[in-house]
Design a protein around this motif. Structure first.
Motif, mmCIF file in Angstrom:
data_model
loop_
_atom_site.group_PDB
_atom_site.id
_atom_site.type_symbol
_atom_site.label_atom_id
_atom_site.label_comp_id
_atom_site.label_asym_id
_atom_site.label_seq_id
_atom_site.Cartn_x
_atom_site.Cartn_y
_atom_site.Cartn_z
ATOM 1 N N ASP A 80 33.530 40.780 44.751
ATOM 2 C CA ASP A 80 33.838 41.270 43.397
ATOM 3 C C ASP A 80 35.281 41.749 43.262
ATOM 4 O O ASP A 80 35.543 42.896 42.885
ATOM 5 C CB ASP A 80 32.827 42.354 42.983
ATOM 6 N N HIS A 114 37.462 40.347 41.143
ATOM 7 C CA HIS A 114 37.719 40.349 39.687
ATOM 8 C C HIS A 114 39.204 40.216 39.331
ATOM 9 O O HIS A 114 39.707 40.974 38.480
ATOM 10 C CB HIS A 114 37.107 41.593 39.033
ATOM 11 N N ASP A 142 32.592 36.506 42.303
ATOM 12 C CA ASP A 142 33.360 37.243 41.288
ATOM 13 C C ASP A 142 34.790 37.439 41.814
ATOM 14 O O ASP A 142 35.360 38.536 41.750
ATOM 15 C CB ASP A 142 32.726 38.579 40.894
ATOM 16 N N HIS A 190 31.114 35.436 37.476
ATOM 17 C CA HIS A 190 32.406 35.510 36.803
ATOM 18 C C HIS A 190 33.349 34.367 37.187
ATOM 19 O O HIS A 190 34.412 34.231 36.585
ATOM 20 C CB HIS A 190 33.083 36.851 37.099
ATOM 21 N N HIS A 206 26.141 35.948 46.077
ATOM 22 C CA HIS A 206 26.677 36.923 45.127
ATOM 23 C C HIS A 206 25.601 37.902 44.631
ATOM 24 O O HIS A 206 25.806 39.108 44.624
ATOM 25 C CB HIS A 206 27.323 36.205 43.945
ATOM 26 N N HIS A 254 27.817 41.809 43.242
ATOM 27 C CA HIS A 254 27.398 41.681 41.838
ATOM 28 C C HIS A 254 27.159 43.003 41.132
ATOM 29 O O HIS A 254 27.585 43.188 40.002
ATOM 30 C CB HIS A 254 26.159 40.781 41.734
ATOM 31 N N HIS A 276 28.236 46.013 41.926
ATOM 32 C CA HIS A 276 29.344 46.967 42.081
ATOM 33 C C HIS A 276 28.821 48.334 42.522
ATOM 34 O O HIS A 276 29.365 49.367 42.145
ATOM 35 C CB HIS A 276 30.163 47.106 40.778
HETATM 36 FE FE LIG Z 1 31.320 41.591 39.783
#
Ligand SMILES: [Fe+2]
Ligand SMILES: [Fe+2]
Length: 263
Positions: A9, A11, A40, A71, A147, A183, A185
């Motif tokens: 993640d 991002h 992500d 994402h 994920h 996923h 967080h």
């Molecule tokens: Fe995420």
């Protein structure tokens, strides 16, 4: 002793740029044998975000393996999402969506849980469960990385990925000992083990490494040190108000009795 670093993640595009250098420095100092990137990787699957993330990953010296998160599938371009959902991911992060990594006697098998038709929820594909089971090494440590989590705590308000429960039961029965996911967080390892539902699988649900969402509270990643049936987790945490990672939190586990226990 095998050192697997789980980073998920990231991002890119909605990430804490000031934390990039401290994160790279900490990864380099830890000298992992393999880095698992749990999806992500970008925030909106846009080409500039993918290029930026690729440039970051290229600065990690250890072998890498990447799998998609929701994402990393186009969210707004519905034509792209339906017809070539993983084209950008393949171009930037590798042609294989379900790579297998090896380090020492540890095998890490990725699942692609991103679903263009259920963008947030995700799914486990039937054929992928069988493929992983067929790859289990009876003599070594087998890790599945994906994920979406395969089990969620009652407080989680997101729907569990399709076929997640079935996958977890079948993977546990086939000899998979560790599952890495992201996923949500939110960190969860002991709480998942404490449910008692899957005592032979240590589910390590890692928080976000770089996402800038304030409500996540902190950024983090985890290093697994695996030595036969013994496993040490080093959890590296950066609070949202600090541009650096503190002293890691250490937790030791053993599956010497056949089920995982914290020691
Ligand atoms: Fe995420
Ligand atoms: Fe996600």
């Amino acid at each position: 002793m095998t050192r697997i670093l789980h980073l998920t993640d990231l991002h890119f595009g909605f990430h804490r740029a000031a934390l990039e250098e401290p994160l790279l420095a900490r990864i380099a100092a830890l000298r992992p044998d393999l880095v698992v990137i749990g999806g992500d990787i970008t925030h909106r699957a846009l080409p500039p975000q993918m290029r930026q993330a690729r440039a970051f990953l290229d600065r990690i010296e250890a072998p890498l393996m990447c799998m998609p998160g929701n994402h990393d599938v186009p969210a707004w371009n519905l034509v792209a999402r339906m017809f070539w959902p993983f084209a950008g991911f393949r171009r930037h992060f590798g042609p294989v969506l379900t790579p297998v990594g090896r380090a020492g006697d540890v095998r890490v098998m990725a699942l692609n849980s991103a679903d263009p038709y259920a963008w947030q929820r995700g799914k486990i594909r039937e054929g992928e469960i069988g493929r992983v089971i067929g790859n289990v090494d009876a003599m070594g440590t087998n890790i599945v990385a994906l994920h979406h989590p395969l089990q969620q705590l009652p407080r989680v308000d997101k729907a569990l990925a399709r076929r997640a429960s079935e996958a977890l039961y079948r993977l546990e029965a086939s000899g998979v000992q560790v599952v890495l996911s992201g996923h949500l967080h939110r960190w969860a390892t002991d709480a998942l083990l404490a449910t008692g539902r899957h005592p032979r699988v240590l589910q390590i649900q890692t928080g976000t490494a770089l996402c800038a969402r304030i409500t996540d509270g902190q950024n983090e990643f985890v290093l697994l040190e695996i030595d036969g049936p013994d496993l040490r987790l080093e959890r590296h945490v950066a609070p949202m108000d600090a541009n650096g990672f503190g002293t890691p939190e250490i937790a030791d586990y053993s599956r010497v009795s056949g089920v995982w226990r914290r020691v």
